[in-house]
Motif scaffolding. Structure first.
Motif, PDB file in Angstrom:
ATOM      1  N   GLU A 198       0.857  -1.187   0.000  1.00  0.00           N
ATOM      2  CA  GLU A 198       0.000   0.000   0.000  1.00  0.00           C
ATOM      3  C   GLU A 198       0.891   1.234   0.000  1.00  0.00           C
ATOM      4  N   TRP A 199       0.526   2.235  -0.799  1.00  0.00           N
ATOM      5  CA  TRP A 199       1.295   3.474  -0.901  1.00  0.00           C
ATOM      6  C   TRP A 199       0.515   4.620  -0.280  1.00  0.00           C
ATOM      7  N   ARG A 200       1.227   5.496   0.456  1.00  0.00           N
ATOM      8  CA  ARG A 200       0.616   6.704   1.032  1.00  0.00           C
ATOM      9  C   ARG A 200       1.552   7.884   0.833  1.00  0.00           C
ATOM     10  N   ASP A 201       0.931   9.082   0.762  1.00  0.00           N
ATOM     11  CA  ASP A 201       1.725  10.306   0.629  1.00  0.00           C
ATOM     12  C   ASP A 201       2.579  10.531   1.871  1.00  0.00           C
ATOM     13  N   ILE A 202       3.731  11.144   1.670  1.00  0.00           N
ATOM     14  CA  ILE A 202       4.611  11.527   2.777  1.00  0.00           C
ATOM     15  C   ILE A 202       4.215  12.932   3.207  1.00  0.00           C
ATOM     16  N   ALA A 203       3.992  13.129   4.498  1.00  0.00           N
ATOM     17  CA  ALA A 203       3.583  14.433   5.032  1.00  0.00           C
ATOM     18  C   ALA A 203       4.586  15.502   4.635  1.00  0.00           C
ATOM     19  N   GLY A 204       4.071  16.595   4.089  1.00  0.00           N
ATOM     20  CA  GLY A 204       4.923  17.692   3.646  1.00  0.00           C
ATOM     21  C   GLY A 204       5.391  17.541   2.206  1.00  0.00           C
ATOM     22  N   TYR A 205       5.189  16.363   1.626  1.00  0.00           N
ATOM     23  CA  TYR A 205       5.611  16.095   0.246  1.00  0.00           C
ATOM     24  C   TYR A 205       4.446  15.513  -0.572  1.00  0.00           C
ATOM     25  N   GLU A 206       3.218  15.844  -0.196  1.00  0.00           N
ATOM     26  CA  GLU A 206       2.039  15.321  -0.879  1.00  0.00           C
ATOM     27  C   GLU A 206       2.094  15.664  -2.369  1.00  0.00           C
ATOM     28  N   GLY A 207       1.775  14.672  -3.199  1.00  0.00           N
ATOM     29  CA  GLY A 207       1.797  14.872  -4.644  1.00  0.00           C
ATOM     30  C   GLY A 207       3.178  14.764  -5.256  1.00  0.00           C
ATOM     31  N   HIS A 208       4.201  14.618  -4.427  1.00  0.00           N
ATOM     32  CA  HIS A 208       5.577  14.510  -4.919  1.00  0.00           C
ATOM     33  C   HIS A 208       6.193  13.152  -4.611  1.00  0.00           C
ATOM     34  N   TYR A 209       5.993  12.673  -3.355  1.00  0.00           N
ATOM     35  CA  TYR A 209       6.614  11.416  -2.925  1.00  0.00           C
ATOM     36  C   TYR A 209       5.607  10.577  -2.140  1.00  0.00           C
ATOM     37  N   GLN A 210       5.759   9.250  -2.222  1.00  0.00           N
ATOM     38  CA  GLN A 210       4.960   8.322  -1.434  1.00  0.00           C
ATOM     39  C   GLN A 210       5.857   7.245  -0.844  1.00  0.00           C
ATOM     40  N   VAL A 211       5.377   6.623   0.242  1.00  0.00           N
ATOM     41  CA  VAL A 211       6.096   5.535   0.905  1.00  0.00           C
ATOM     42  C   VAL A 211       5.137   4.347   0.998  1.00  0.00           C
ATOM     43  N   SER A 212       5.706   3.132   0.988  1.00  0.00           N
ATOM     44  CA  SER A 212       4.864   1.931   1.002  1.00  0.00           C
ATOM     45  C   SER A 212       5.026   1.141   2.295  1.00  0.00           C
TER      46      SER A 212
END
Length: 160
Positions: free
Chosen positions: A19-33
């Motif tokens: 599952e992938w989620r946005d990284i706080a402060g980097y929404e729309g740029h980076y995600q972590v699984s």
């Protein structure tokens, strides 16, 4: 291979899908699984005097510091290095509670950043885990996986 599990309330649920989620402060740029991977999302960015198209890609994490925890560099208004385990916990569990720190458990491998291997805990929890897993003076015993033990020093710019 043992089935990975994540604690959900009082029951244990297996992690079967990434599952992938946005990284706080980097929404729309980076995600972590949930598997401990970080990706850069496809987007258009302004570089100097023109727009560039960036494709989606998995970022390479590198070992850092005395314990060889993995870091990635994220850029948005400047570059910053982040510990992958903290990004995973922040995205899926929530921000670090006061007086707590990240703990690698049950296997204590600093390269294993899967959600089912991470938790927020106290410093005392971390030290008890270290003793259970055969750590010596804060360093991992070489018998479990000598491949990550490297010579030389690495430095990090990110918070622990």
């Amino acid at each position: 291979m043992a089935q990975p599990y994540i604690e959900e309330g009082l029951s244990m649920q297996p992690i079967l899908m990434e599952e992938w989620r946005d990284i706080a402060g980097y929404e729309g740029h980076y995600q972590v699984s949930t598997f401990g991977r970080v990706k850069s999302l496809a987007r258009e960015e302004w570089f100097g005097n023109r727009w560039c198209s960036l494709r989606e890609r998995i970022l390479v994490s590198i070992p850092c510091g005395q314990y060889h925890h993995r870091i990635v560099n994220l850029a948005m208004n400047g570059k910053h290095a982040w510990y992958v385990h903290r990004l995973v916990l922040g995205a899926f569990v929530g921000p670090c509670p006061p007086g707590m720190e990240s703990c690698h458990f049950p296997d204590r491998d600093p390269a294993n950043n899967r959600l089912d291997n991470l938790r927020w805990g106290t410093h005392q929890d971390n030290m008890l885990d270290r003793d259970k897993h055969g750590s010596l003076n804060g360093k991992m015993a070489r018998t479990w996986n000598p491949l990550w033990v490297r010579k030389g020093k690495n430095t990090c710019l990110s918070p622990t």
